[in-house]
Design an enzyme around this catalytic site. Structure first.
Site, PDB file in Angstrom:
ATOM      1  N   HIS A   1     -29.692 -44.641 -23.543  1.00 14.86           N
ATOM      2  CA  HIS A   1     -30.722 -43.671 -23.641  1.00 14.86           C
ATOM      3  C   HIS A   1     -32.225 -43.887 -23.269  1.00 14.86           C
ATOM      4  CE1 HIS A   1     -28.856 -41.263 -26.877  1.00 14.86           C
ATOM      5  NE2 HIS A   1     -27.861 -42.070 -26.721  1.00 14.86           N
ATOM      6  N   THR A   2     -32.204 -44.751 -22.092  1.00 13.73           N
ATOM      7  CA  THR A   2     -33.333 -45.171 -21.361  1.00 13.73           C
ATOM      8  C   THR A   2     -33.795 -44.194 -20.609  1.00 13.73           C
ATOM      9  OG1 THR A   2     -32.244 -46.409 -19.655  1.00 13.73           O
ATOM     10  CG2 THR A   2     -33.011 -47.952 -21.240  1.00 13.73           C
ATOM     11  N   ASP A   3     -32.943 -43.335 -20.015  1.00 13.67           N
ATOM     12  CA  ASP A   3     -33.310 -42.494 -19.030  1.00 13.67           C
ATOM     13  C   ASP A   3     -34.484 -41.361 -19.447  1.00 13.67           C
ATOM     14  OD1 ASP A   3     -31.482 -41.001 -20.597  1.00 13.67           O
ATOM     15  OD2 ASP A   3     -30.524 -39.985 -19.068  1.00 13.67           O
TER      16      ASP A   3
ATOM     17  N   SER B   1      -7.407 -26.130  -7.582  1.00 15.53           N
ATOM     18  CA  SER B   1      -7.536 -27.611  -7.990  1.00 15.53           C
ATOM     19  C   SER B   1      -6.107 -28.306  -8.305  1.00 15.53           C
ATOM     20  CB  SER B   1      -8.293 -27.943  -9.169  1.00 15.53           C
ATOM     21  OG  SER B   1      -8.107 -29.100  -9.776  1.00 15.53           O
TER      22      SER B   1
ATOM     23  N   GLY C   1     -13.262 -35.287 -18.354  1.00 19.16           N
ATOM     24  CA  GLY C   1     -13.495 -34.981 -19.751  1.00 19.16           C
ATOM     25  C   GLY C   1     -13.620 -36.431 -20.379  1.00 19.16           C
TER      26      GLY C   1
ATOM     27  N   GLY D   1     -15.733 -38.978 -19.817  1.00 25.26           N
ATOM     28  CA  GLY D   1     -17.074 -39.410 -19.936  1.00 25.26           C
ATOM     29  C   GLY D   1     -17.316 -40.503 -18.664  1.00 25.26           C
TER      30      GLY D   1
ATOM     31  N   SER E   1     -17.692 -38.912 -15.858  1.00 28.87           N
ATOM     32  CA  SER E   1     -18.384 -37.918 -14.870  1.00 28.87           C
ATOM     33  C   SER E   1     -17.511 -37.456 -13.595  1.00 28.87           C
ATOM     34  CB  SER E   1     -19.753 -38.649 -14.414  1.00 28.87           C
ATOM     35  OG  SER E   1     -20.652 -37.850 -14.297  1.00 28.87           O
ATOM     36  N   SER E   2     -16.422 -36.976 -14.006  1.00 29.87           N
ATOM     37  CA  SER E   2     -15.791 -36.148 -13.023  1.00 29.87           C
ATOM     38  C   SER E   2     -16.452 -34.836 -12.524  1.00 29.87           C
ATOM     39  CB  SER E   2     -14.369 -35.733 -13.628  1.00 29.87           C
ATOM     40  OG  SER E   2     -14.552 -34.690 -14.503  1.00 29.87           O
TER      41      SER E   2
ATOM     42  N   ASP F   1     -25.633 -39.674 -13.630  1.00 29.81           N
ATOM     43  CA  ASP F   1     -24.217 -39.076 -13.254  1.00 29.81           C
ATOM     44  C   ASP F   1     -24.119 -38.879 -11.702  1.00 29.81           C
ATOM     45  OD1 ASP F   1     -23.759 -39.137 -15.865  1.00 29.81           O
ATOM     46  OD2 ASP F   1     -23.172 -37.160 -16.020  1.00 29.81           O
TER      47      ASP F   1
HETATM   48  P1  ADP Z   1     -16.616 -35.888 -17.450  1.00 32.13           P
HETATM   49  O1  ADP Z   1     -17.683 -35.483 -16.284  1.00 32.13           O
HETATM   50  O2  ADP Z   1     -17.067 -36.774 -18.152  1.00 32.13           O
HETATM   51  O3  ADP Z   1     -15.374 -35.888 -16.689  1.00 32.13           O
HETATM   52  P2  ADP Z   1     -17.433 -33.049 -18.183  1.00 32.13           P
HETATM   53  O4  ADP Z   1     -16.790 -32.241 -19.236  1.00 32.13           O
HETATM   54  O5  ADP Z   1     -18.754 -33.081 -17.983  1.00 32.13           O
HETATM   55  O6  ADP Z   1     -16.472 -34.530 -18.414  1.00 32.13           O
HETATM   56  O7  ADP Z   1     -16.623 -32.415 -16.874  1.00 32.13           O
HETATM   57  C1  ADP Z   1     -15.338 -32.111 -16.829  1.00 32.13           C
HETATM   58  C2  ADP Z   1     -14.873 -30.766 -16.371  1.00 32.13           C
HETATM   59  O8  ADP Z   1     -15.322 -30.939 -14.791  1.00 32.13           O
HETATM   60  C3  ADP Z   1     -13.621 -30.311 -16.507  1.00 32.13           C
HETATM   61  O9  ADP Z   1     -13.327 -29.687 -17.670  1.00 32.13           O
HETATM   62  C4  ADP Z   1     -13.496 -29.275 -15.323  1.00 32.13           C
HETATM   63  O10 ADP Z   1     -14.034 -28.071 -15.685  1.00 32.13           O
HETATM   64  C5  ADP Z   1     -14.241 -29.998 -14.246  1.00 32.13           C
HETATM   65  N1  ADP Z   1     -13.576 -30.804 -13.275  1.00 32.13           N
HETATM   66  C6  ADP Z   1     -13.437 -32.110 -12.953  1.00 32.13           C
HETATM   67  N2  ADP Z   1     -12.803 -32.529 -12.168  1.00 32.13           N
HETATM   68  C7  ADP Z   1     -12.053 -31.554 -11.903  1.00 32.13           C
HETATM   69  C8  ADP Z   1     -11.076 -31.048 -10.830  1.00 32.13           C
HETATM   70  N3  ADP Z   1     -10.357 -32.283 -10.059  1.00 32.13           N
HETATM   71  N4  ADP Z   1     -10.431 -29.985 -10.812  1.00 32.13           N
HETATM   72  C9  ADP Z   1     -11.155 -29.108 -11.584  1.00 32.13           C
HETATM   73  N5  ADP Z   1     -11.966 -29.330 -12.331  1.00 32.13           N
HETATM   74  C10 ADP Z   1     -12.662 -30.302 -12.504  1.00 32.13           C
HETATM   75 MG    MG Z   2     -20.040 -34.724 -16.999  1.00 31.81          MG
END
Ligand code: ADP
Ligand code: MG
Length: 377
Positions: free
Chosen positions: A33-35, A66, A122, A124, A126-127, A172
């Site tokens: 929480h520093t950001d 995807s 999903g 955490g 940061s996909s 992120d």
């Molecule tokens: P986190 O960033 O921690 O993984 P988020 O809820 O912020 O969690 O982001 C996850 C979302 O990003 C997924 O629900 C999807 O909509 C999208 N996402 C991430 N990677 C992919 C992928 N390889 N293909 C399709 N959607 C993706």
């Molecule tokens: Mg995310």
């Protein structure tokens, strides 16, 4: 992964992709929480991420696919609406396209798009930033633009904040964009300024995702934000980064007991991020580990954004051999614990067993090291 992606792209669209890009996931290493308090944060780009392949189309159609989702989704180039339901993942690349003009780049009209990933979504890690940055690099290349890295980072963040509608900070996208193998990314959130900081090569990360989430997590996050801003005001500064531990102690009478704890967590945490950087420069992973665990204890007792599950994992991990330190990673109120270990650590299954005995469910375990940042391939 690149060859698999090309193969799958060919099978799906009947031709080879013109552009392939990659961006990694990330962990918050230290800086809780520093950001939004104007402080620094250290993040690690992971050796896992999202790959994106695209090829232009003359007919102006946009097709998104995807490996983690069902049938391809077609979105007309003139359709700029945010999507809901099963195809809402397309909002990430769509958000990037929508952000591009604001950064002086023309969004490509028609293309075929395929994403592939070895990063749990999903969790955490940061996909979302990974898919944004890989998409941004690919679309910018198609548009004939190669802007500075910082612009790519800002396009990704803009997409997430304004199109997807998630108010994430700069960590992120900044770490996914500026990551480097065997390095951490230092972000001074006021600039933002990005720097890479070497990390000894034998540092390993273990992430234990509890998949627990406080029902009121968004509200609690906003409450901590408010408490920090109120504490800054009571201390006579704009943001808590302008204060320090001595000033918070001296002016304790101006703060409610609650506000004192929040402010102390933030000023101490900012000092820990800075100290971690010095310890890293000396190659002192033992000291960095102590700072990681101290960060967690501060979350547990002062910021009160930990949970019984996260505390349990930190207790178990920090009692084990080859563990330098462990802390909750991310906003807290549930989520994941990350431990930094040496390469000799082999007790992850014992951690899972202990957790299962206590809570009746197993955390998801991920072993990773640092990896490179977003790049065209
Ligand atoms: P986190 O960033 O921690 O993984 P988020 O809820 O912020 O969690 O982001 C996850 C979302 O990003 C997924 O629900 C999807 O909509 C999208 N996402 C991430 N990677 C992919 C992928 N390889 N293909 C399709 N959607 C993706
Ligand atoms: Mg995310």
């Amino acid at each position: 992964m690149k060859s698999q992606l090309i193969e799958k792209f060919c099978a799906l669209y009947g031709r080879v992709p013109e552009i392939v890009a990659y961006a990694p996931g990330r962990i918050e290493f230290i800086g809780n929480h520093t950001d939004y308090n104007g402080g620094p944060v250290l993040g690690a780009a992971l050796d896992r991420g999202v790959w994106v392949a695209i090829a232009g189309r003359a007919d102006g159609r946009r097709q998104f696919s995807s490996d983690q989702r069902g049938a391809p989704v077609e979105v007309r180039a003139e359709d700029s609406a945010k999507r809901t339901g099963a195809t809402s993942w397309v909002n990430y690349p769509l958000g990037v396209l929508a952000a591009m003009p604001g950064f002086g780049a023309k969004a490509p009209a028609g293309f075929d798009f395929l994403a592939m990933s070895n990063l749990p979504a999903g969790a955490g890690l940061s996909s979302s930033a990974a898919i944004e940055l890989a998409s941004a690099l690919a679309f910018l290349e198609m548009a004939g633009e190669r802007p500075p890295r910082e612009i790519v980072v800002k396009i990704g963040k803009h997409a997430e904040n304004n199109f997807v509608g998630v108010p994430c900070g700069i960590l992120d996208q900044g770490v996914s964009g500026f990551g480097q193998k065997n390095c951490l990314v230092w972000i001074d959130c006021r600039g933002p300024v990005f720097e890479t900081v070497p990390l000894p090569a034998d540092a390993h990360f273990w992430i234990f995702n509890t998949h627990t989430k406080h029902a009121l997590v968004d509200g609690l996050y906003a409450e901590r934000h408010r408490e920090c801003m109120a504490a800054a005001q009571a201390l006579g500064v704009g943001l808590l980064v302008e204060s320090n531990a001595a000033a918070v102690e001296r002016d304790q009478a101006r703060l409610t007991p609650e506000a004192f704890k929040r402010a102390k967590h933030i000023v101490d945490e900012i000092a820990r991020v800075t100290e971690s950087r010095s310890a890293l420069a000396r190659g002192d992973l033992a000291q960095v580990g102590r700072l990681l665990t101290a960060s967690h204890r501060s979350s547990q007792f002062l910021f009160e954004n930990s949970t019984a599950e996260l505390d349990f994992l930190v207790d178990v991990l920090t009692a084990m051999e080859h563990v330098f330190g462990a802390r909750l990673t991310g906003g807290g109120f549930g989520g994941a614990v990350m431990a930094m270990t040496s390469g000799a650590f082999g007790e992850a299954q014992a951690v899972v067993a202990a957790y299962r005995a206590r809570f009746g469910a197993a955390p998801e375990v991920l072993h990773t090291q640092t990896g490179d940042g977003a790049t065209l391939l």
